[in-house]
Design a protein around this motif. Structure first.
Motif, PDB file in Angstrom:
ATOM      1  N   ASN A  49       0.841  -1.199   0.000  1.00 30.73           N
ATOM      2  CA  ASN A  49       0.000   0.000   0.000  1.00 30.73           C
ATOM      3  C   ASN A  49       0.871   1.242   0.000  1.00 30.73           C
ATOM      4  OD1 ASN A  49      -2.572  -1.260   0.214  1.00 30.73           O
ATOM      5  ND2 ASN A  49      -2.158  -1.687   2.353  1.00 30.73           N
ATOM      6  N   LYS A  50       0.574   2.172  -0.907  1.00 38.33           N
ATOM      7  CA  LYS A  50       1.292   3.446  -0.934  1.00 38.33           C
ATOM      8  C   LYS A  50       0.749   4.332   0.177  1.00 38.33           C
ATOM      9  CE  LYS A  50       2.239   3.415  -5.874  1.00 38.33           C
ATOM     10  NZ  LYS A  50       2.071   4.122  -7.156  1.00 38.33           N
ATOM     11  N   LYS A  51       1.646   4.890   0.964  1.00 36.07           N
ATOM     12  CA  LYS A  51       1.305   5.777   2.078  1.00 36.07           C
ATOM     13  C   LYS A  51       2.293   6.930   2.094  1.00 36.07           C
ATOM     14  CE  LYS A  51      -1.561   2.762   4.136  1.00 36.07           C
ATOM     15  NZ  LYS A  51      -2.801   2.927   4.807  1.00 36.07           N
ATOM     16  N   PRO A  55       1.210  10.162   8.259  1.00 38.71           N
ATOM     17  CA  PRO A  55      -0.155  10.151   7.707  1.00 38.71           C
ATOM     18  C   PRO A  55      -0.896  11.473   7.890  1.00 38.71           C
ATOM     19  CG  PRO A  55      -0.022   8.786   9.682  1.00 38.71           C
ATOM     20  CD  PRO A  55       1.372   9.220   9.354  1.00 38.71           C
ATOM     21  N   ARG A  56      -0.397  12.340   8.771  1.00 37.08           N
ATOM     22  CA  ARG A  56      -1.028  13.649   8.964  1.00 37.08           C
ATOM     23  C   ARG A  56      -0.513  14.691   7.969  1.00 37.08           C
ATOM     24  NH1 ARG A  56      -3.481  13.028  13.936  1.00 37.08           N
ATOM     25  NH2 ARG A  56      -2.494  11.477  15.249  1.00 37.08           N
ATOM     26  N   ASP A  57       0.538  14.347   7.220  1.00 37.81           N
ATOM     27  CA  ASP A  57       1.140  15.287   6.284  1.00 37.81           C
ATOM     28  C   ASP A  57       1.256  14.637   4.909  1.00 37.81           C
ATOM     29  OD1 ASP A  57       2.595  17.131   4.868  1.00 37.81           O
ATOM     30  OD2 ASP A  57       4.393  17.003   6.122  1.00 37.81           O
ATOM     31  N   PRO A  62       7.020   9.643   0.544  1.00 42.97           N
ATOM     32  CA  PRO A  62       6.205   8.477   0.197  1.00 42.97           C
ATOM     33  C   PRO A  62       6.888   7.194   0.673  1.00 42.97           C
ATOM     34  CG  PRO A  62       7.300   9.347  -1.760  1.00 42.97           C
ATOM     35  CD  PRO A  62       7.624  10.278  -0.619  1.00 42.97           C
ATOM     36  N   VAL A  63       6.084   6.269   1.183  1.00 49.27           N
ATOM     37  CA  VAL A  63       6.587   4.981   1.648  1.00 49.27           C
ATOM     38  C   VAL A  63       5.597   3.898   1.236  1.00 49.27           C
ATOM     39  CG1 VAL A  63       7.843   5.919   3.646  1.00 49.27           C
ATOM     40  CG2 VAL A  63       5.467   5.224   3.900  1.00 49.27           C
ATOM     41  N   TYR A  64       6.028   2.649   1.375  1.00 52.27           N
ATOM     42  CA  TYR A  64       5.147   1.518   1.149  1.00 52.27           C
ATOM     43  C   TYR A  64       4.881   0.830   2.473  1.00 52.27           C
ATOM     44  CZ  TYR A  64       6.096   1.906  -3.844  1.00 52.27           C
ATOM     45  OH  TYR A  64       6.204   2.354  -5.130  1.00 52.27           O
ATOM     46  N   GLN A  65       3.633   0.525   2.724  1.00 53.11           N
ATOM     47  CA  GLN A  65       3.255  -0.283   3.879  1.00 53.11           C
ATOM     48  C   GLN A  65       3.066  -1.704   3.351  1.00 53.11           C
ATOM     49  OE1 GLN A  65      -0.636   0.562   5.397  1.00 53.11           O
ATOM     50  NE2 GLN A  65      -0.450  -0.878   7.067  1.00 53.11           N
ATOM     51  N   LYS A 133      -8.858  16.481   5.814  1.00 49.63           N
ATOM     52  CA  LYS A 133      -7.536  17.014   6.175  1.00 49.63           C
ATOM     53  C   LYS A 133      -7.361  17.098   7.683  1.00 49.63           C
ATOM     54  CE  LYS A 133      -7.784  19.979   2.279  1.00 49.63           C
ATOM     55  NZ  LYS A 133      -8.159  21.335   2.003  1.00 49.63           N
ATOM     56  N   LEU A 134      -8.461  17.324   8.385  1.00 58.90           N
ATOM     57  CA  LEU A 134      -8.390  17.519   9.836  1.00 58.90           C
ATOM     58  C   LEU A 134      -8.834  16.302  10.639  1.00 58.90           C
ATOM     59  CD1 LEU A 134      -9.859  21.126   9.971  1.00 58.90           C
ATOM     60  CD2 LEU A 134      -7.460  20.461  10.205  1.00 58.90           C
ATOM     61  N   TYR A 135      -9.705  15.503  10.076  1.00 61.62           N
ATOM     62  CA  TYR A 135     -10.315  14.410  10.832  1.00 61.62           C
ATOM     63  C   TYR A 135     -10.099  13.060  10.157  1.00 61.62           C
ATOM     64  CZ  TYR A 135     -12.597  18.419  12.954  1.00 61.62           C
ATOM     65  OH  TYR A 135     -12.835  19.614  13.585  1.00 61.62           O
ATOM     66  N   LYS A 136      -8.904  12.848   9.653  1.00 56.27           N
ATOM     67  CA  LYS A 136      -8.614  11.588   8.956  1.00 56.27           C
ATOM     68  C   LYS A 136      -8.313  10.454   9.928  1.00 56.27           C
ATOM     69  CE  LYS A 136      -5.576   9.513   5.524  1.00 56.27           C
ATOM     70  NZ  LYS A 136      -4.490   9.690   4.588  1.00 56.27           N
ATOM     71  N   LEU A 137      -7.649  10.755  11.028  1.00 57.22           N
ATOM     72  CA  LEU A 137      -7.223   9.728  11.973  1.00 57.22           C
ATOM     73  C   LEU A 137      -8.148   9.696  13.187  1.00 57.22           C
ATOM     74  CD1 LEU A 137      -3.399  10.381  11.720  1.00 57.22           C
ATOM     75  CD2 LEU A 137      -4.756   8.680  10.487  1.00 57.22           C
TER      76      LEU A 137
END
Length: 193
Positions: A49-51, A55-57, A62-65, A133-137
């Motif tokens: 998975n591309k991440k 995760p807040r920015d 870019p990284v792979y999970q 943008k504000l409430y993703k997590l």
């Protein structure tokens, strides 16, 4: 885990009616046998998975999970069976908007564990669209508070807010706050169209 060209057919719910594996029950003797035959691991396919690193920015590196889907583990067990759990026992939560709704008074859990809309909703599920943008997590909901949504049709939230106990939302509301300051929503009824 599906080639791009096969995605439309893979998403055909008329052909593939059962696709979520949310709980696995495994006989330990069968698991031990498979682990012994495979060097102590289940031979599961790897998912990439591309991440972003943060995760807040979204502009972070870019990284792979790398992960494996336990649901794919059923292919390791000859004779595996599926149990169809009725939809009444399941409320899908894929986003924080879904979780916000699930936590609200628009949803009830009865004595049998069935998750359903509150009776006053008369079968109409409210739509919640939180600012991604504000409430993703999940932890971003901690400071948001939880207003009454039992009379809500659609809530669209853009910007920083905090709902105090006793805030009641009704109808269709677009709430916007362009400032960096959190807008306090005090107890009371807030109704839209």
């Amino acid at each position: 885990q599906c080639p791009d060209e096969d995605i439309p057919e893979f998403q055909n719910i008329s052909r593939h009616r059962y696709f979520n594996t949310n709980t696995l029950w495994i006989r330990l003797d069968a698991l031990k046998e498979i682990l012994d035959a495979n060097g102590g691991v289940l031979p599961l396919p790897m998912i990439r998975n591309k991440k972003t690193l943060n995760p807040r920015d979204p502009k972070s590196a870019p990284v792979y999970q790398l992960e494996t889907a336990m649901g794919a583990g059923i292919e390791c067990f000859p004779g595996a069976r599926a149990v169809n759990v009725p939809r009444s026992r399941f409320f899908p939560v894929k986003t924080t908007s879904d979780l916000f709704l699930l936590r609200s008074d628009a949803i009830v859990v009865d004595e049998h564990g069935n998750v359903a809309l509150a009776p006053e909703r008369q079968g109409n599920t409210p739509v919640v669209d939180l600012d991604a943008k504000l409430y993703k997590l999940v932890d971003s909901l901690d400071g948001l508070g939880l207003p009454s949504l039992a009379g809500m049709d659609k809530l669209t939230l853009r910007g920083r807010f905090h709902f105090h106990d006793g805030a009641v939302l009704r109808g269709t509301l677009l709430m916007e706050n362009d400032s960096d300051e959190t807008k306090e929503i005090l107890p009371g009824v807030y109704a839209g169209a």
